[in-house]
Design a protein around this motif. Structure first.
Motif, short mmCIF file in Angstrom:
data_model
loop_
_atom_site.label_atom_id
_atom_site.label_comp_id
_atom_site.label_asym_id
_atom_site.label_seq_id
_atom_site.Cartn_x
_atom_site.Cartn_y
_atom_site.Cartn_z
N VAL A 33 13.65 -11.16 12.23
CA VAL A 33 12.89 -10.52 13.29
C VAL A 33 13.50 -9.15 13.63
CG1 VAL A 33 12.28 -10.67 15.75
CG2 VAL A 33 11.97 -12.65 14.26
N ARG A 34 14.81 -9.09 13.71
CA ARG A 34 15.50 -7.81 13.99
C ARG A 34 15.13 -6.77 12.94
NH1 ARG A 34 20.87 -6.20 12.23
NH2 ARG A 34 21.54 -4.45 13.49
N HIS A 35 15.21 -7.16 11.67
CA HIS A 35 14.92 -6.20 10.61
C HIS A 35 13.41 -5.93 10.49
CE1 HIS A 35 19.01 -5.69 9.61
NE2 HIS A 35 19.18 -6.93 9.19
N ALA A 36 12.57 -6.88 10.89
CA ALA A 36 11.13 -6.60 10.93
C ALA A 36 10.84 -5.51 11.96
CB ALA A 36 10.34 -7.88 11.24
N GLY A 37 11.60 -5.48 13.03
CA GLY A 37 11.46 -4.40 14.01
C GLY A 37 11.85 -3.06 13.42
N HIS A 38 12.95 -3.05 12.67
CA HIS A 38 13.34 -1.81 11.98
C HIS A 38 12.22 -1.37 11.02
CE1 HIS A 38 17.70 -3.35 12.48
NE2 HIS A 38 17.39 -2.58 13.49
N ALA A 39 11.71 -2.34 10.25
CA ALA A 39 10.66 -2.04 9.28
C ALA A 39 9.40 -1.54 9.97
CB ALA A 39 10.36 -3.29 8.44
N ASP A 40 9.10 -2.10 11.13
CA ASP A 40 7.93 -1.67 11.88
C ASP A 40 8.03 -0.19 12.24
OD1 ASP A 40 5.42 -2.62 12.88
OD2 ASP A 40 6.24 -2.59 14.91
N ILE A 41 9.20 0.23 12.67
CA ILE A 41 9.40 1.62 13.04
C ILE A 41 9.29 2.53 11.81
CG2 ILE A 41 11.10 3.30 13.89
CD1 ILE A 41 12.05 0.98 15.80
N ILE A 42 9.93 2.14 10.71
CA ILE A 42 9.87 2.96 9.50
C ILE A 42 8.43 3.05 9.00
CG2 ILE A 42 10.59 3.18 7.10
CD1 ILE A 42 13.28 1.88 7.94
N ARG A 43 7.72 1.92 8.96
CA ARG A 43 6.33 1.93 8.49
C ARG A 43 5.47 2.80 9.39
NH1 ARG A 43 2.90 -0.81 4.51
NH2 ARG A 43 0.95 0.29 4.88
N GLU A 44 5.69 2.75 10.69
CA GLU A 44 4.92 3.60 11.60
C GLU A 44 5.16 5.08 11.29
OE1 GLU A 44 3.98 4.23 16.34
OE2 GLU A 44 5.66 2.97 15.76
N LEU A 45 6.39 5.43 10.99
CA LEU A 45 6.70 6.82 10.64
C LEU A 45 6.04 7.23 9.33
CD1 LEU A 45 10.46 6.92 11.65
CD2 LEU A 45 8.57 8.12 12.78
N GLY A 53 0.77 -1.23 0.00
CA GLY A 53 0.00 0.00 0.00
C GLY A 53 0.80 1.28 0.00
N LEU A 54 2.11 1.18 -0.05
CA LEU A 54 2.96 2.37 -0.05
C LEU A 54 3.40 2.72 -1.46
CD1 LEU A 54 5.29 1.68 3.02
CD2 LEU A 54 3.12 2.96 2.96
N THR A 55 3.69 3.97 -1.68
CA THR A 55 4.26 4.40 -2.95
C THR A 55 5.72 3.98 -3.01
OG1 THR A 55 5.05 6.53 -2.12
CG2 THR A 55 2.75 6.45 -2.96
N ASP A 56 6.28 4.01 -4.20
CA ASP A 56 7.69 3.69 -4.36
C ASP A 56 8.55 4.63 -3.50
OD1 ASP A 56 9.68 2.04 -5.86
OD2 ASP A 56 10.36 4.03 -6.48
N GLU A 57 8.17 5.89 -3.48
CA GLU A 57 8.91 6.87 -2.68
C GLU A 57 8.88 6.51 -1.20
OE1 GLU A 57 8.65 11.59 -1.54
OE2 GLU A 57 7.89 10.95 -3.49
N GLN A 58 7.70 6.11 -0.71
CA GLN A 58 7.59 5.72 0.70
C GLN A 58 8.38 4.45 1.00
OE1 GLN A 58 3.28 5.63 0.60
NE2 GLN A 58 3.16 7.33 2.07
N GLN A 59 8.38 3.50 0.07
CA GLN A 59 9.13 2.25 0.26
C GLN A 59 10.63 2.50 0.32
OE1 GLN A 59 7.67 0.14 -3.13
NE2 GLN A 59 5.92 -0.70 -2.03
N ARG A 60 11.10 3.54 -0.33
CA ARG A 60 12.53 3.85 -0.38
C ARG A 60 12.94 4.94 0.59
NH1 ARG A 60 14.64 2.03 -5.67
NH2 ARG A 60 12.95 0.80 -6.56
N TRP A 61 11.97 5.54 1.27
CA TRP A 61 12.26 6.63 2.20
C TRP A 61 13.08 6.14 3.38
CZ3 TRP A 61 9.86 7.61 7.18
CH2 TRP A 61 10.22 8.84 7.73
N SER A 62 14.05 6.93 3.77
CA SER A 62 14.90 6.58 4.91
C SER A 62 14.89 7.72 5.92
CB SER A 62 16.33 6.31 4.45
OG SER A 62 17.13 6.11 5.59
N PRO A 63 14.41 7.45 7.12
CA PRO A 63 14.38 8.48 8.16
C PRO A 63 15.64 8.53 9.02
CG PRO A 63 13.20 6.57 8.92
CD PRO A 63 13.68 6.25 7.52
#
Length: 167
Positions: free
Chosen positions: A143-155, A32-42
């Motif tokens: 699992v470690r990287h799913a945690g990273h992904a969870d934080i990025i997706r929440e942002l 459900g994310l745009t390409d820009e959102q999928q590549r965004w790095s905070p």
């Protein structure tokens, strides 16, 4: 988006199901994310959702196939940039990375089933490892990287956890 994990069964079945559950989570994070959102790095490391997926695909091929002398697709060249497998390359699409990740699952699962948990191989560092250790390590890494992904997706949009939030 997670699958029902077996609560009983043999070790291989339970461990592969645990890994698959978190593989699914990694791909859900792109939904459900745009390409820009999928590549965004905070973050300063430039970690992105699609970069995490690419890294895990390379890791699965490396650990489950290269370690045990099994055929695999070419891995991302990290000789000049140790983090190159953490980013989509120019011109590389998200769909290509997702397809690469899915193919790595197929190759990894075949290695586990065909060689068994007691098989040993040589890691990139030259150490002897068992398939059992590799499988547990990949569960940990995913699992470690799913945690990273969870934080990025929440942002990005507030989405967290193992499933899409109620709408």
């Amino acid at each position: 988006m997670t699958r029902d994990e077996p609560r009983t069964g043999d070790e291989t079945t339970v461990l592969l199901a645990a890994l698959q559950s978190h593989r699914d989570v990694m791909l859900w994070k792109l939904d459900g994310l745009t390409d820009e959102q999928q590549r965004w790095s905070p973050v300063p490391s430039r970690t992105s959702l699609v970069g995490l997926v690419k890294h895990l695909a390379n890791s699965e091929y490396g650990w489950f196939c290269e370690t045990f002398g099994r055929p695999h697709e070419p891995l991302t060249d990290i000789s000049q940039d140790i983090e190159a497998d953490m980013r989509a390359a120019p011109g590389e699409t998200t769909q290509e990375i997702v397809d690469f990740y899915r193919r790595s699952w197929t190759a990894a699962d075949a290695s586990v089933h065909e060689l068994g948990l007691d098989a040993t191989g040589t890691s990139y560092a030259g150490t002897t490892v068992s398939m059992r250790w590799v499988l547990v390590h990949m569960i940990e890494d995913t699992v470690r990287h799913a945690g990273h992904a969870d934080i990025i997706r929440e942002l990005v949009d507030g989405g967290t956890g193992h499933h899409l939030p109620p709408r």
